[in-house]
Write an enzyme that holds these catalytic residues in place. Sequence first.
Site, PDB file in Angstrom:
ATOM      1  CD  GLU A 142      -2.687   1.367   0.302  1.00 16.33           C
ATOM      2  OE1 GLU A 142      -2.673   2.216  -0.596  1.00 16.33           O
ATOM      3  OE2 GLU A 142      -3.955   1.337   0.874  1.00 16.33           O
ATOM      4  CG  ASP A 146      -5.597   7.810   6.103  1.00 20.10           C
ATOM      5  OD1 ASP A 146      -5.412   6.555   6.702  1.00 20.10           O
ATOM      6  OD2 ASP A 146      -5.731   8.778   5.631  1.00 20.10           O
TER       7      ASP A 146
END
Length: 226
Positions: A142, A146
């Site tokens: 990825e 967050d």
Amino acid sequence: MAECVPSRATGLEGGIVIKDDWPGYSLELFTYPEHYREDIESVYIPHGVIMDRTERLARHIMDDIGDHDMVVLCVLKGGYKFCSDLVEFIKVQCRNSNKHLETRVEFIRLKSYLNDQSTEDLHIIGSQDLSVLRGKNVLIVEAIVDTGKTMKALLKHVEAFEPKMVKVAGLLVKRVSNVVGNLPDYVGFEIPNRFVVGYALDYNEYFRDLNHICVISEIGKVKYKI
């Protein structure tokens, strides 16, 4: 620019921590598509630094998973450059060592952003059938993590196919307060909570053609807002 200190990651490779007050490099020091001149504030992480860090991550992944087959699950669209470069570095590590790590790459697309804000509405697009993962060592690749909500949902989806082992490599991890679940096992850079683009990271499908990771300007946010 940054210092190597342990991050919040749960695995072997914690990541390079970029401090909150790091403004980035002047645009005048680098080349980039001229049509983005007013749309980015600074070069936050140069392409060469990204590549060096990705090579180091490949080495740690080889040390951890080497001599076993592995399925790499690339999270599109933002992760395609990181995944491609990471797999290439893994191949180089294989050629230069006695280890053999056979890799197969699969793709899945996630969408959770509207403009520069992450939303609760997560869409998993593309291959819903990941039965190829059953009984395999899986490396999810990825570009950015967050709050971890998206990754938590993806892990739940992947684990339904009963893989042997699941590791996560994230190029960027943002320092945010509302973290959910674990963070990647292998982290490239831990960055402040700033919206960055480039190296396949986009803002409404723009900026993917930037080689560097850059900070988007307010002008850019307004120009490409939907």
